[in-house]
Scaffold this motif. Structure first.
Motif, mmCIF file in Angstrom:
data_model
loop_
_atom_site.group_PDB
_atom_site.id
_atom_site.type_symbol
_atom_site.label_atom_id
_atom_site.label_comp_id
_atom_site.label_asym_id
_atom_site.label_seq_id
_atom_site.Cartn_x
_atom_site.Cartn_y
_atom_site.Cartn_z
ATOM 1 N N GLU A 82 54.257 56.238 24.060
ATOM 2 C CA GLU A 82 53.943 57.617 23.542
ATOM 3 C C GLU A 82 52.670 58.217 23.967
ATOM 4 O O GLU A 82 52.509 59.478 24.027
ATOM 5 C CB GLU A 82 53.913 57.519 22.010
ATOM 6 C CG GLU A 82 53.497 58.845 21.226
ATOM 7 C CD GLU A 82 53.699 58.533 19.662
ATOM 8 O OE1 GLU A 82 53.013 59.528 19.014
ATOM 9 O OE2 GLU A 82 54.403 57.765 19.389
ATOM 10 N N ASP A 83 51.622 57.106 24.117
ATOM 11 C CA ASP A 83 50.288 57.914 24.414
ATOM 12 C C ASP A 83 49.956 57.720 26.064
ATOM 13 O O ASP A 83 49.068 58.461 26.295
ATOM 14 C CB ASP A 83 49.164 56.918 23.464
ATOM 15 C CG ASP A 83 49.333 57.214 22.091
ATOM 16 O OD1 ASP A 83 50.009 58.483 21.723
ATOM 17 O OD2 ASP A 83 48.593 56.516 21.355
ATOM 18 N N PHE A 84 50.714 56.799 26.628
ATOM 19 C CA PHE A 84 50.438 56.614 28.083
ATOM 20 C C PHE A 84 51.372 57.133 28.863
ATOM 21 O O PHE A 84 51.241 57.337 30.173
ATOM 22 C CB PHE A 84 50.177 54.901 28.317
ATOM 23 C CG PHE A 84 49.556 54.408 29.498
ATOM 24 C CD1 PHE A 84 48.287 55.244 30.245
ATOM 25 C CD2 PHE A 84 49.777 53.574 30.217
ATOM 26 C CE1 PHE A 84 47.735 54.899 31.190
ATOM 27 C CE2 PHE A 84 49.410 52.949 31.504
ATOM 28 C CZ PHE A 84 48.188 53.649 31.956
ATOM 29 N N GLY A 85 52.788 57.228 28.339
ATOM 30 C CA GLY A 85 53.635 57.653 29.273
ATOM 31 C C GLY A 85 54.518 56.692 30.005
ATOM 32 O O GLY A 85 55.497 57.000 30.621
ATOM 33 N N ILE A 86 53.898 55.313 29.882
ATOM 34 C CA ILE A 86 54.684 54.339 30.594
ATOM 35 C C ILE A 86 55.024 53.098 29.469
ATOM 36 O O ILE A 86 54.081 52.497 29.020
ATOM 37 C CB ILE A 86 53.694 53.765 31.738
ATOM 38 C CG1 ILE A 86 53.362 54.970 32.839
ATOM 39 C CG2 ILE A 86 54.480 52.650 32.449
ATOM 40 C CD1 ILE A 86 52.198 54.614 33.483
ATOM 41 N N GLU A 87 56.214 53.158 29.102
ATOM 42 C CA GLU A 87 56.460 52.377 27.996
ATOM 43 C C GLU A 87 56.102 50.737 28.142
ATOM 44 O O GLU A 87 55.634 50.178 27.369
ATOM 45 C CB GLU A 87 58.039 52.204 27.824
ATOM 46 C CG GLU A 87 58.464 51.573 26.577
ATOM 47 C CD GLU A 87 59.820 51.678 26.158
ATOM 48 O OE1 GLU A 87 60.488 51.341 25.040
ATOM 49 O OE2 GLU A 87 60.710 52.682 26.998
ATOM 50 N N SER A 88 56.354 50.124 29.486
ATOM 51 C CA SER A 88 56.072 48.913 29.566
ATOM 52 C C SER A 88 55.406 48.495 30.814
ATOM 53 O O SER A 88 55.685 47.898 31.890
ATOM 54 C CB SER A 88 57.577 48.089 29.854
ATOM 55 O OG SER A 88 58.502 48.376 28.737
ATOM 56 N N ALA A 89 54.115 49.115 30.656
ATOM 57 C CA ALA A 89 53.193 48.843 31.984
ATOM 58 C C ALA A 89 52.871 47.531 32.246
ATOM 59 O O ALA A 89 52.281 46.617 31.316
ATOM 60 C CB ALA A 89 51.752 49.612 31.730
ATOM 61 N N SER A 90 53.002 46.982 33.552
ATOM 62 C CA SER A 90 52.973 45.663 33.699
ATOM 63 C C SER A 90 51.448 45.005 33.373
ATOM 64 O O SER A 90 51.556 43.851 33.295
ATOM 65 C CB SER A 90 53.237 45.265 35.123
ATOM 66 O OG SER A 90 52.582 46.019 36.172
ATOM 67 N N THR A 91 50.645 45.985 33.501
ATOM 68 C CA THR A 91 49.030 45.547 33.256
ATOM 69 C C THR A 91 49.023 45.114 31.891
ATOM 70 O O THR A 91 48.282 43.748 31.653
ATOM 71 C CB THR A 91 48.113 46.497 33.405
ATOM 72 O OG1 THR A 91 48.620 47.830 32.592
ATOM 73 C CG2 THR A 91 48.090 47.074 35.022
#
Length: 351
Positions: free
Chosen positions: A39-48
């Motif tokens: 919702e807030d970053f636009g990337i649901e499962s960021a590997s970081t």
């Protein structure tokens, strides 16, 4: 190409030394972090953040610090992306350098993003100063640390962003490969622009501060003075508490070695022959923690195998790497000349 396809590569970067569970299997607090990321970053499962998922305390706190500073904190998103770019370049983290280049595309600053992608400095002096300040945060006493290139009232957001990425850079360099996108396709301008545009709506949305704080576990103690009265303060305190808990994986002698070595670090990258680095056979835990702090990109399979034996698990390895990483963050934070510089700060980053 769909937005889902464009953002998916962030989640498929190969993991090194750990095997995180698929995000779709997450429950509880971990699942809520993934929901907020989408919702807030636009990337649901960021590997970081996926790479930290074996330690929900660490994952939630790392997300909270990045969200409350870079995403929801005061000041220009472009300016904070420039600072994070400078931090990542100073730390020799190509994954994060490429990520911030894409996110600058998402802010709409396409020409600026492409100058940085080509290794050139921003044309505007104030933007070049922001990159230089980000790079200088790695080096205690650097003349580029003052004056601050932002308003004093934005200190928590900018400093929180810089420290967030000093931590994330080290996690990424230790536990992920260097390629942000499969096949390293972020080398192509069209791909950089397209991926940036795919998350532009989220990046340009103004977020309400504090949402991530509900994910934090208990009271981690007071935040730093430079973040007093902001949501960055408790997020930083929570990450400090979660990361420093990894010290329990080392003997007192090894903790002292890590702490004393990092305390006198001058911000330089370590030489190939690094006399202070313990051997794998003698003190493998201290070796991993010191590498995570000062040279995370040099951690090898052999380094991990020498320490990660039963009963140690992925959770333990992530905790030890985080401890080393935050020991360096703490050294950096303590050396920042914030009180002396605040009165002379100025913010013209977006002009």
């Amino acid at each position: 190409m769909t937005t889902a396809f464009l953002t998916a590569p962030f989640t498929t970067a190969p993991f090194r030394h750990t095997e995180p569970l698929p995000p779709r299997s997450a429950t509880g607090r971990t699942a809520e972090v993934y929901r907020q990321l989408a919702e807030d970053f636009g990337i649901e499962s960021a590997s970081t953040f996926v790479v930290l998922s074996s330690s929900p305390d660490l994952m939630a706190a790392a997300w909270a610090l990045m969200r409350e500073s870079l995403l929801a904190g005061e000041g220009s998103r472009t300016g904070k992306e420039l600072a994070a770019f400078g931090v990542s370049r100073a730390n020799k983290c190509p994954f994060c350098v490429d990520a911030h280049t894409l996110l600058l595309h998402a802010t709409g600053d396409h020409a600026l993003a492409e100058r940085l992608a080509r290794g050139k400095a921003p044309e505007k002096e104030v933007q070049a100063r922001m990159v230089a300040w980000g790079e200088a945060t790695r080096v205690p006493g650097s003349p580029d640390l003052t004056p601050l290139p932002f308003f004093a009232r934005h200190t928590a957001a900018y400093v929180g962003t810089a420290l967030s990425f000093h931590f994330i850079n080290r996690i990424v360099s230790a536990l992920l490969t260097e390629n942000l996108l499969p096949g390293n396709v972020q080398r192509f301008r069209s791909v950089r622009s397209l991926v940036g545009r795919s998350v532009a709506r989220t990046v340009r949305r103004r977020l309400v501060p504090g949402t991530s704080l509900a994910l934090l576990d208990g009271d981690a103690g007071p935040g730093p003075a430079w973040a007093a009265g902001t949501t960055v303060g408790p997020a930083y305190a929570a990450l400090r508490a979660a990361a420093m808990a990894g010290s329990s994986l080392l003997t007192e002698a090894d903790q002292n070695l890590v702490r004393d070595t990092v305390a006198v670090w001058d911000g330089t990258h370590q030489p190939v022959v690094w006399d202070a680095l313990p051997g794998r056979a003698d003190r493998p835990g201290a070796r991993l923690a010191l590498l995570a702090a000062l040279a995370p990109y040099r951690i090898t399979d052999e380094d991990v195998a020498a320490w990660k034996k039963p009963p140690y698990t992925d959770h333990c390895l992530v905790g030890l790497i985080a401890y080393g990483a935050f020991t360096a963050v703490d050294r950096i934070e303590r050396a920042l000349p914030l009180q002396a510089a605040v009165g002379d700060s100025v913010d013209r980053v977006t002009q």
